[in-house]
Design an enzyme around this catalytic site. Sequence first.
Site, PDB file in Angstrom:
ATOM      1  N   MET A  30       0.849  -1.192   0.000  1.00 29.44           N
ATOM      2  CA  MET A  30       0.000   0.000   0.000  1.00 29.44           C
ATOM      3  C   MET A  30       0.889   1.248   0.000  1.00 29.44           C
ATOM      4  O   MET A  30       0.445   2.336   0.381  1.00 29.44           O
ATOM      5  CB  MET A  30      -0.944  -0.020   1.198  1.00 29.44           C
ATOM      6  CG  MET A  30      -1.870  -1.231   1.138  1.00 29.44           C
ATOM      7  SD  MET A  30      -3.408  -1.020   2.029  1.00 29.44           S
ATOM      8  CE  MET A  30      -2.807  -0.835   3.665  1.00 29.44           C
ATOM      9  N   HIS A  37       9.531  -3.540   3.152  1.00 31.36           N
ATOM     10  CA  HIS A  37       9.056  -3.800   1.787  1.00 31.36           C
ATOM     11  C   HIS A  37      10.229  -4.160   0.868  1.00 31.36           C
ATOM     12  O   HIS A  37      10.109  -5.023   0.007  1.00 31.36           O
ATOM     13  CB  HIS A  37       8.355  -2.555   1.213  1.00 31.36           C
ATOM     14  CG  HIS A  37       7.092  -2.187   1.927  1.00 31.36           C
ATOM     15  ND1 HIS A  37       6.990  -1.053   2.708  1.00 31.36           N
ATOM     16  CD2 HIS A  37       5.882  -2.789   1.975  1.00 31.36           C
ATOM     17  CE1 HIS A  37       5.759  -0.976   3.201  1.00 31.36           C
ATOM     18  NE2 HIS A  37       5.075  -2.022   2.778  1.00 31.36           N
ATOM     19  N   SER A 185       6.794  -0.327  10.039  1.00 29.91           N
ATOM     20  CA  SER A 185       5.436  -0.207   9.521  1.00 29.91           C
ATOM     21  C   SER A 185       5.265   1.190   8.942  1.00 29.91           C
ATOM     22  O   SER A 185       5.853   2.153   9.456  1.00 29.91           O
ATOM     23  CB  SER A 185       4.440  -0.389  10.676  1.00 29.91           C
ATOM     24  OG  SER A 185       3.180   0.129  10.316  1.00 29.91           O
TER      25      SER A 185
HETATM   26  O1  PAF Z   1      -0.172  -5.860   3.575  1.00 26.93           O
HETATM   27  C1  PAF Z   1      -0.610  -4.923   2.875  1.00 26.93           C
HETATM   28  O2  PAF Z   1       0.045  -3.892   2.663  1.00 26.93           O
HETATM   29  C2  PAF Z   1      -2.001  -5.051   2.252  1.00 26.93           C
HETATM   30  O3  PAF Z   1      -2.872  -5.699   3.096  1.00 26.93           O
HETATM   31  C3  PAF Z   1      -1.965  -5.708   0.858  1.00 26.93           C
HETATM   32  C4  PAF Z   1      -1.503  -7.159   0.916  1.00 26.93           C
HETATM   33  C5  PAF Z   1      -1.076  -4.922  -0.072  1.00 26.93           C
HETATM   34  C6  PAF Z   1      -3.385  -5.722   0.262  1.00 26.93           C
HETATM   35  O4  PAF Z   1      -3.882  -4.437   0.119  1.00 26.93           O
END
Ligand code: PAF
Length: 280
Positions: A30, A37, A185
């Site tokens: 997101m 990430h 986060s």
């Molecule tokens: O973990 C996340 O950032 C979200 O839940 C995802 C998997 C991208 C789905 O919107």
Amino acid sequence: MLTFFHPHELSTHIHTLKKEGKRIGFFPTMGALHVGHLSLLEACKLTCDISVCSIFVNPTQFTNPDDLANYPRSEKTDAAALEMAGCDILFIPDKQEIYALEKPMSVTFDSLIQGFEGASRPGHFEGVARIVRLLFECVQPDEAFFGLKDYQQCLVIEELVKQLDLGIILHFIPTKREADGLAMSSRNQRLNVLQRQAAPAIYQALLWAKSHVGHYPPAELEKACIAQIEKEPALRVDYFKLADAHTLEPLVSQEKTSSIIALTAVFAGEIRLIDNLLLK
Ligand code: PAF
């Protein structure tokens, strides 16, 4: 790095890559990307020829409109970070376009979504499943990568892939932490100084649970961990629970359970932080 905004354009490109025999790896996000990430990208590049990242703040998985409105958005910085880290494809779909592709889906998660995030955020996992399935359809990945910080989400995705028989290999990547233990986060950006100073108490409590599991009945251990976290006036525990790591059945006694996970969600003001740790 190629950026696609329209699902059909991405799908056509992926189709060509697959015809060339390329293995497609995918990690949905997101945005508001951080080191966690980028560790998904790193893992993706190890086993796949092409790495695909999506950025989409999915409205259907938010149960609190303020959380959705305040969710950090930084597409330009995110794109630059992905490009620098060697990501091949970025997909930023439009909400109307992607949801227009949706067909009915009959998947049931039953007990997997009854507790924890599912209980505190009713409808959340249904929203996650809807968008992940749509993204999978657009990207057609051979392998997909998710962070273990969202432990319950990992189990939900596993079930989704199994029930829809998608044949995607899933990788769950360990949580990245700040030096003081706070799980990385996108929501951490919203913490004020006092909340940020208090937040490592969450991981401290999880570590304490790991070193004391088996010494106390689960309910006592949970109570002690909640008290430890709430010693910080800036923090309020939503839940801190021990569960079977495979089924997420809440732990009443630990006799028969081979693998135990502690799952927690904690409010720092309006900001909700989640974390977990495998205890055994
Ligand atoms: O973990 C996340 O950032 C979200 O839940 C995802 C998997 C991208 C789905 O919107």
